[in-house]
Design an enzyme around this catalytic site. Structure first.
Site, PDB file in Angstrom:
ATOM      1  N   SER A  50       0.854  -1.187   0.000  1.00 32.93           N
ATOM      2  CA  SER A  50       0.000   0.000   0.000  1.00 32.93           C
ATOM      3  C   SER A  50       0.888   1.235   0.000  1.00 32.93           C
ATOM      4  O   SER A  50       2.109   1.132   0.033  1.00 32.93           O
ATOM      5  CB  SER A  50      -0.868   0.008   1.262  1.00 32.93           C
ATOM      6  OG  SER A  50      -0.036   0.214   2.390  1.00 32.93           O
ATOM      7  N   LYS A  51       0.252   2.380  -0.026  1.00 37.47           N
ATOM      8  CA  LYS A  51       1.004   3.642  -0.022  1.00 37.47           C
ATOM      9  C   LYS A  51       1.935   3.717   1.180  1.00 37.47           C
ATOM     10  O   LYS A  51       2.994   4.318   1.120  1.00 37.47           O
ATOM     11  CB  LYS A  51       0.030   4.815   0.001  1.00 37.47           C
ATOM     12  CG  LYS A  51      -0.738   4.956  -1.302  1.00 37.47           C
ATOM     13  CD  LYS A  51      -1.012   6.425  -1.609  1.00 37.47           C
ATOM     14  CE  LYS A  51      -1.708   6.592  -2.945  1.00 37.47           C
ATOM     15  NZ  LYS A  51      -3.172   6.495  -2.836  1.00 37.47           N
ATOM     16  N   ARG A  52       1.492   3.105   2.269  1.00 34.67           N
ATOM     17  CA  ARG A  52       2.296   3.086   3.494  1.00 34.67           C
ATOM     18  C   ARG A  52       3.686   2.480   3.244  1.00 34.67           C
ATOM     19  O   ARG A  52       4.661   2.841   3.890  1.00 34.67           O
ATOM     20  CB  ARG A  52       1.539   2.241   4.530  1.00 34.67           C
ATOM     21  CG  ARG A  52       1.979   2.357   5.952  1.00 34.67           C
ATOM     22  CD  ARG A  52       0.938   1.702   6.857  1.00 34.67           C
ATOM     23  NE  ARG A  52       0.594   0.341   6.426  1.00 34.67           N
ATOM     24  CZ  ARG A  52       1.371  -0.716   6.601  1.00 34.67           C
ATOM     25  NH1 ARG A  52       2.522  -0.608   7.205  1.00 34.67           N
ATOM     26  NH2 ARG A  52       0.986  -1.903   6.185  1.00 34.67           N
ATOM     27  N   GLY A 104       5.263   2.882   0.608  1.00 32.62           N
ATOM     28  CA  GLY A 104       5.908   3.642  -0.460  1.00 32.62           C
ATOM     29  C   GLY A 104       5.554   3.073  -1.827  1.00 32.62           C
ATOM     30  O   GLY A 104       6.295   3.241  -2.779  1.00 32.62           O
TER      31      GLY A 104
END
Ligand code: GLU
Length: 466
Positions: free
Chosen positions: A247-249, A251
């Site tokens: 996920s965006k978490r 990166g």
């Protein structure tokens, strides 16, 4: 039930919803579809699933097209824009109504909300209760809005022979009557995807396993329409290094970010292929080999982990195999002022790419070629230029100034003679020379650095420090 479309040429598709970038997971899905089609000499198609008009932006469509083009995943036909097929989707819903495979449901939003609440209270997934499934047309209220629901089979099971997941069975009483047309007459994803895949003659649907439950519902729609069901291959999702879904978490970025970070498209293709697919122990391979080797049965069943170190490593391998002139062009595209130094950059490239992991490393390694005098020295370089070293640089300057020919061999011979005569080791002069010529600790070996600069430029840089 056979789910193999007989006698047809292989057609795959990538069907992104343009609501963000082309992210890594999507890029891998596109790559697998592309590689499979190429392997079989089939067709790879692109369908932009832009039916959610509010969330689909032109910028997101462009990001997908740009990302695909950078990755070199050329579709064999112009992209299909799903929203343009809405009339056809509605026609198929009407056909399902006419053949008794769908019905109009007049439940109000409140009634549906109540069903959802009942299911939630019982800890069950939402199920439509079938209120309008078998009601005669004469019951239909005049002028009220309705949705069109699929009349899903209620007995037996739906079976998919998934090429990755194996046999997937769902008892039909577990699947409720899904909506095909909303009350505003627009088609739902579940209908559109089936109609488009059929109309585009897609034979193999390769996509993330988050769509696996959709596949059984879609299979029922194919059956109701008496259309051949494509072969499904649902690939496990990509996870981050911590094992959680990427996920965006973590990166997780769009492919454009990887381009900007200095990765080569062929390295991305190689790395993305290894996220879930394998060919023995091969880690580094060309795109030709990927196409040659690709098969669905070598896609793993467990999620793969995104690993930046591995990507760097693979990128390094591809940089070393990449054509030097093309690398120069890429470096110049990143830093246009290299253009004036193209010749020395081309000469330096075989050395620069030796240790590089990204195009940025090539830029950093070649920076000394385009540096302007007087060079700005980093702290380490400044420290290296102690008085003793500066004295030696004076001597070196004199000797190099008299060199009649400027080549790595002649430079090295002259400097080694100087070191022998004065009983100096390379380190005692090399660091000072690098400080004066490069200004930091980057770049190729010191004899190469000297030879890559002109005699005049090298001497002037040394003179600047003495
Ligand atoms: N548009 C869907 C998505 O982006 C994919 C649909 C499909 O592959 O069937 O998740």
């Amino acid at each position: 039930m056979s789910n193999t479309p007989s006698g047809s040429n292989i057609v795959t598709r990538f069907a992104p919803s343009p609501t963000g970038f082309l992210h890594i997971g999507g890029a891998r899905t596109a790559l697998f579809n592309w590689a499979f089609a190429r392997h079989h000499g089939g067709q790879f198609l692109l369908r932009i699933e832009d039916t959610d008009r509010a969330r689909s932006t032109e910028a997101a469509v462009q990001a997908i097209l740009d990302g695909m083009s950078w990755l070199g995943l050329q579709a064999d036909q112009a992209p299909v824009y799903q929203h343009q097929n809405a009339a056809r989707h509605v026609a198929v819903a009407t056909q399902l109504l006419d053949t008794g495979h769908a019905y109009k449901c007049y439940c109000t939003a409140e009634e549906v909300a109540a069903m959802r609440e009942t299911a939630r209270a019982a800890g069950l997934p939402m199920r439509y209760d079938g209120t309008w499934r078998d009601r005669p047309a004469s019951d239909a209220p005049e002028g009220l809005p309705f949705v069109v629901r699929f009349k899903a089979p209620q007995t037996g099971e739906t079976i998919i022979e998934d090429q990755v997941q194996g046999t997937v069975r769902v008892a039909n009483d577990q699947l409720d009557d899904l909506v095909l047309l909303r009350s505003d007459g627009t088609p739902t994803y579940m209908l559109s995807v089936v109609v488009d895949d059929h109309d585009m003659a897609v034979t193999h649907i390769i996509r993330g396993d988050d769509h696996l439950t959709n596949a059984t519902r879609q299979a029922q729609i194919y059956q109701a329409l008496d259309w051949p069901i494509p072969i499904f291959a649902h690939i496990p999702l990509i996870h981050g290094a911590d094992g959680a879904k990427l996920s965006k978490r973590h990166g997780a970025l769009g492919v454009d970010a990887y381009r900007d970070m200095g990765y080569l498209p062929e390295a991305m293709r190689n790395y993305l292929a290894r996220l879930g697919w394998s060919h023995g122990d091969d880690e580094v391979f060309s795109t030709e080999q990927l196409v040659d080797w690709f098969s669905l049965d070598k896609i793993g069943k467990s999620p793969s982990r995104f690993d930046t170190d591995k990507l760097d490593n693979i990128n390094g391998h591809h940089l070393r195999q990449h054509d030097d002139a093309q690398l120069c062009a890429l470096v110049c595209a990143m830093q246009p002022d290299f253009d004036a130094h193209r010749e020395s950059l081309t000469q330096a490239m075989p050395l620069l790419k030796e240790r590089a992991k990204s195009l940025h490393d090539l830029v950093a390694g070649g920076d000394f070629l385009r540096a302007q005098r007087p060079l700005s020295l980093d702290e380490k370089a400044q420290k290296a230029l102690d008085p003793e070293t500066v004295d030696r640089l004076r001597m070196v300057h004199q000797r190099l100034a008299h060199l009649p020919s400027w080549s790595k061999t002649s430079i090295e011979a002259e400097l080694r003679a100087y070191m022998d005569e004065n009983q100096i080791k390379l380190g005692q002069i090399g660091l000072g020379l690098r400080a004066a010529l490069v200004g930091n600790s980057q770049g190729p070996g010191i004899f190469d650095v000297l030879a890559l600069l002109t005699q005049q430029e090298a001497l002037a840089r040394i003179a600047d420090q003495i």
